[in-house]
Structure formats: structure tokens, C-alpha cells
Design a protein around this motif. Structure first.
Motif, mmCIF file in Angstrom:
data_model
loop_
_atom_site.group_PDB
_atom_site.id
_atom_site.type_symbol
_atom_site.label_atom_id
_atom_site.label_comp_id
_atom_site.label_asym_id
_atom_site.label_seq_id
_atom_site.Cartn_x
_atom_site.Cartn_y
_atom_site.Cartn_z
ATOM 1 N N ILE A 72 0.836 -1.204 0.000
ATOM 2 C CA ILE A 72 0.000 0.000 0.000
ATOM 3 C C ILE A 72 0.869 1.251 0.000
ATOM 4 O O ILE A 72 0.570 2.229 -0.698
ATOM 5 C CB ILE A 72 -0.979 -0.011 1.192
ATOM 6 C CG1 ILE A 72 -2.030 -1.100 0.957
ATOM 7 C CG2 ILE A 72 -1.641 1.348 1.393
ATOM 8 C CD1 ILE A 72 -2.932 -1.351 2.144
ATOM 9 N N ASP A 73 1.964 1.228 0.743
ATOM 10 C CA ASP A 73 2.880 2.371 0.766
ATOM 11 C C ASP A 73 3.448 2.637 -0.629
ATOM 12 O O ASP A 73 3.511 3.783 -1.075
ATOM 13 C CB ASP A 73 4.011 2.118 1.767
ATOM 14 C CG ASP A 73 4.942 3.305 1.888
ATOM 15 O OD1 ASP A 73 4.451 4.409 2.198
ATOM 16 O OD2 ASP A 73 6.157 3.136 1.669
ATOM 17 N N THR B 52 0.760 4.079 -2.925
ATOM 18 C CA THR B 52 0.411 5.446 -2.544
ATOM 19 C C THR B 52 1.504 6.453 -2.852
ATOM 20 O O THR B 52 1.225 7.570 -3.282
ATOM 21 C CB THR B 52 0.085 5.502 -1.036
ATOM 22 O OG1 THR B 52 -0.928 4.543 -0.758
ATOM 23 C CG2 THR B 52 -0.400 6.874 -0.628
ATOM 24 N N ASN B 53 2.761 6.079 -2.668
ATOM 25 C CA ASN B 53 3.842 7.064 -2.684
ATOM 26 C C ASN B 53 4.823 7.004 -3.850
ATOM 27 O O ASN B 53 5.659 7.885 -3.969
ATOM 28 C CB ASN B 53 4.636 6.964 -1.378
ATOM 29 C CG ASN B 53 3.772 7.272 -0.177
ATOM 30 O OD1 ASN B 53 3.002 8.223 -0.188
ATOM 31 N ND2 ASN B 53 3.885 6.462 0.855
ATOM 32 N N LYS C 124 2.286 -0.610 -9.995
ATOM 33 C CA LYS C 124 1.242 0.318 -10.426
ATOM 34 C C LYS C 124 0.957 0.199 -11.925
ATOM 35 O O LYS C 124 0.039 0.812 -12.431
ATOM 36 C CB LYS C 124 1.634 1.758 -10.079
ATOM 37 C CG LYS C 124 1.552 2.028 -8.582
ATOM 38 C CD LYS C 124 1.966 3.421 -8.244
ATOM 39 C CE LYS C 124 0.793 4.326 -8.178
ATOM 40 N NZ LYS C 124 1.120 5.645 -7.599
ATOM 41 N N ASN D 181 -1.333 6.663 -11.373
ATOM 42 C CA ASN D 181 -1.053 7.925 -10.698
ATOM 43 C C ASN D 181 -2.310 8.683 -10.294
ATOM 44 O O ASN D 181 -2.226 9.710 -9.641
ATOM 45 C CB ASN D 181 -0.165 8.815 -11.568
ATOM 46 C CG ASN D 181 1.278 8.352 -11.542
ATOM 47 O OD1 ASN D 181 1.734 7.765 -10.577
ATOM 48 N ND2 ASN D 181 1.982 8.590 -12.626
ATOM 49 N N ALA E 41 -6.095 9.029 -8.310
ATOM 50 C CA ALA E 41 -6.665 8.544 -7.054
ATOM 51 C C ALA E 41 -7.431 7.239 -7.272
ATOM 52 O O ALA E 41 -7.285 6.283 -6.505
ATOM 53 C CB ALA E 41 -7.580 9.603 -6.446
ATOM 54 N N SER F 35 -5.041 4.354 -7.909
ATOM 55 C CA SER F 35 -4.417 3.907 -6.658
ATOM 56 C C SER F 35 -5.379 3.076 -5.832
ATOM 57 O O SER F 35 -5.004 2.042 -5.265
ATOM 58 C CB SER F 35 -3.934 5.102 -5.839
ATOM 59 O OG SER F 35 -2.862 5.739 -6.492
ATOM 60 N N MET F 36 -6.636 3.508 -5.756
ATOM 61 C CA MET F 36 -7.623 2.761 -4.971
ATOM 62 C C MET F 36 -7.862 1.372 -5.567
ATOM 63 O O MET F 36 -7.983 0.392 -4.834
ATOM 64 C CB MET F 36 -8.944 3.531 -4.888
ATOM 65 C CG MET F 36 -8.876 4.774 -4.025
ATOM 66 S SD MET F 36 -8.286 4.460 -2.348
ATOM 67 C CE MET F 36 -9.547 3.388 -1.731
ATOM 68 N N ILE G 107 -4.862 -0.729 -4.618
ATOM 69 C CA ILE G 107 -4.899 -1.096 -3.200
ATOM 70 C C ILE G 107 -5.924 -2.212 -2.973
ATOM 71 O O ILE G 107 -5.661 -3.171 -2.238
ATOM 72 C CB ILE G 107 -5.211 0.135 -2.318
ATOM 73 C CG1 ILE G 107 -4.005 1.079 -2.317
ATOM 74 C CG2 ILE G 107 -5.590 -0.272 -0.896
ATOM 75 C CD1 ILE G 107 -4.270 2.433 -1.688
#
Length: 146
Positions: free
Chosen positions: A105-106, A109-110, A119, A128, A130, A133-134, A137
Motif C-alpha cells: 500500500i505504501d 500510494t507514494n 502500479k 497515478n 486517485a 491507486s484505490m 490497493i
């Protein structure tokens, strides 16, 4: 006399023989081998064993758990020791899975999608954004759960 314990995360907390007795009681009850009095007896034996092994040093959680296994077996509670060992193995597996999931998750997210292979697993998702990312995750969580 043991005064403190070193937790897995490095924190030092006060030693409490009652926690050992509670863990032993759960193992004894799971195996149908004893009661609170027997748990207290085993916990006392474990504490004495730790005092001899550790001296003035604070034991780590793993040392205490190893001593509980030994104490259960020395007192003739083999089935309870087996239940305790299996419980420990399961908790270790859960801790490791949670750590792995948190690292995933880190990264999602980052880290920029151009750098992270994770990703870019699905070409239809912009890692990249939102929403991207969701979705990543959610996928990582489902993999860890399954």
C-alpha cells in the motif's frame, strides 16, 4: 527478578506474569487439559525458567513464548503445547501478511507509476490517479486476503 519485557517493536514494558498465565490458560482450555490454578503453576515455572536464562536482562517476547512452550511440555501438557505452537505460527503468518500488505500500500500510494511495476499491472488503469491507486490497493488487499 524480571522487571521488564522487550516487545517485538522494541518497546520496553513492565513484566506481568499474569499475561503468561492467561496465555497458558487459553492453551490449556483449548486442549481441555487444565484450569486457572494449573495455568498459574505453569506460568510460575516459566517465570523461574526465564529468570535463570535471562538473569538481569529483559527477555524478549519470543523468549517468553519459547519458555511457555517448554513449560507446557515439562508439565505434561503436550496437547496444550501443540495448540499454543499452532496459535503462535498462525499469529506470525498474520503479522507477516500485514507487514507485506502495508509495504504494498505504501508503494502504491507514494511511488510514481513510471517507477513502480506494481502500479503498471493493468494497462487500463492510470496508477497515478486517485481511482487508479484505490483499484491497486483493492487488488493488493484481495491478494493478501486470498
Amino acid at each position: 527478578m524480571i522487571k521488564s519485557v522487550i516487545k517485538r517493536d522494541g518497546r520496553v514494558v513492565l513484566f506481568d506474569e499474569g499475561k503468561i498465565a492467561a496465555a497458558v490458560l487459553k492453551a490449556l482450555e483449548a486442549a481441555g487439559e487444565g484450569d486457572a490454578r494449573e495455568a498459574a503453576r505453569v506460568a510460575n515455572k516459566v517465570t523461574r525458567h526465564l529468570e535463570v536464562d535471562c538473569g538481569e536482562e529483559s527477555p524478549q517476547i519470543e523468549q517468553i513464548q519459547d519458555a511457555v512452550e517448554t513449560g507446557l511440555m515439562e508439565c505434561g501438557h503436550d496437547e496444550a503445547a501443540k495448540k499454543y505452537i499452532l496459535y503462535r505460527a498462525n499469529r506470525t503468518r498474520i503479522r507477516e501478511a500485514n507487514t507485506s500488505l502495508m509495504k504494498t500500500i505504501d508503494e502504491i500510494t507514494n511511488v510514481d507509476a513510471r517507477i513502480s511495476d506494481m502500479k503498471r499491472d493493468n494497462a487500463n488503469i492510470d496508477g497515478n490517479t486517485a481511482m487508479g491507486s484505490m483499484l491497486q490497493i483493492g487488488t493488493a488487499g484481495a491478494k493478501a486476503y486470498n
